[in-house]
Structure formats: C-alpha cells, structure tokens
Design a protein around this motif. Structure first.
Motif, mmCIF file in Angstrom:
data_model
loop_
_atom_site.group_PDB
_atom_site.id
_atom_site.type_symbol
_atom_site.label_atom_id
_atom_site.label_comp_id
_atom_site.label_asym_id
_atom_site.label_seq_id
_atom_site.Cartn_x
_atom_site.Cartn_y
_atom_site.Cartn_z
ATOM 1 N N LYS A 35 46.832 29.078 15.956
ATOM 2 C CA LYS A 35 45.973 30.164 15.479
ATOM 3 C C LYS A 35 44.567 30.034 16.053
ATOM 4 N N GLU A 36 44.039 28.812 16.083
ATOM 5 C CA GLU A 36 42.711 28.582 16.672
ATOM 6 C C GLU A 36 42.715 28.937 18.149
ATOM 7 N N CYS A 47 44.692 31.098 19.629
ATOM 8 C CA CYS A 47 44.783 32.554 19.716
ATOM 9 C C CYS A 47 43.420 33.207 19.507
ATOM 10 N N GLN A 48 42.686 32.713 18.510
ATOM 11 C CA GLN A 48 41.362 33.270 18.246
ATOM 12 C C GLN A 48 40.430 33.058 19.432
ATOM 13 N N SER A 49 40.488 31.880 20.034
ATOM 14 C CA SER A 49 39.592 31.603 21.166
ATOM 15 C C SER A 49 39.994 32.380 22.419
ATOM 16 N N GLY A 92 41.645 35.347 22.330
ATOM 17 C CA GLY A 92 41.757 36.780 22.056
ATOM 18 C C GLY A 92 43.204 37.241 21.938
ATOM 19 N N ASP A 102 46.879 37.678 19.660
ATOM 20 C CA ASP A 102 47.414 37.828 18.318
ATOM 21 C C ASP A 102 48.517 36.790 18.141
#
Length: 130
Positions: A67-68, A70-72, A74, A76
């Motif tokens: 998840k981290e 994915c956030q970094s 961009g 989903d």
C-alpha cells in the motif's frame, strides 16, 4: 498489536535489478492485485502465461508495504479475497512494460566449463550404463 497481513503479488524478474510488479491498467491508472491466497495468485500467474505474457513469480509481502509503495508510485490496489471467485487477467495487455523481460539464458556452471565433445562423451557413457 495487530499482526501484519501477508498477501501475494506477482513479480517479474524477481530478485534482479530489472524487477517489475504486475499491475492491471484501468483507464489511466495502474492497480496492483494483492491476493490473500497463494493458490489464487498462482492461478492468475498461469493465466497470464497462457496469454503469452512472461511468467511472474508469486511473492509474499506485507500488505501495508505494498500500500505504501502504491501511494508513492500513484498506483491503486485491490485485495483479492480467498473466497472471491476466479479472477481473470484482462484479455488485452499493454504492449510495452516499464521493465524488460529477462531474456538472458544462464548456463549452468557445468555447461559453461564443458565443451560439446566432452558433453557428447559423457552422454555416450551414461547411455552405455542403460
């Protein structure tokens, strides 16, 4: 304390400098599938291979770590639960990936040291034992 949730993702060229993670393209976004079940991830990988896609490795990883990432990046993400039914890869895959398929075929150390004539000699001796 909450135990980290282990999920399975598909990695191409695992353990190399040319590593890539499998994503599904939805519109202009990439989504990483996180499988709760290793068997489901393996089935998905085999379906990709059947579509002439390079074979990915099924790798366990902590869900929060993905998840981290994915956030970094961009991206989903989606958790594919164990009892959610069969997940099928899209029929159309991207033409060009951010990673390159690992086309280096590595010889075993034994093959690299032996000439063809030496291998033929060993083969004849082994066949003679039969």
């Amino acid at each position: 304390m909450i135990t980290p949730m282990r999920v399975f993702v598909l990695i191409f060229n695992a353990g190399t400098d040319n590593e890539g993670i499998h994503t599904v393209r939805e519109g202009d976004r990439n989504k990483i599938l996180m499988f709760e079940s290793e068997d489901d991830a393996t089935r998905f990988a085999l379906m990709l291979e059947a579509q002439d896609f390079p074979t990915p490795a099924v790798e366990p990883i902590d869900a929060e770590e993905i998840k981290e990432f994915c956030q970094s990046a961009g991206y989903d993400w989606e958790i594919v639960t164990e009892n959610s039914g069969l997940v099928v890869p899209p029929e159309i895959n991207v033409e060009e990936t951010d990673w390159k398929p690992d086309t280096d075929t590595q010889e075993s150390p034994l093959e690299a040291e032996l000439s063809d004539s030496e291998l033929d000699s060993i083969r004849r001796r082994l066949e003679g034992l039969l």
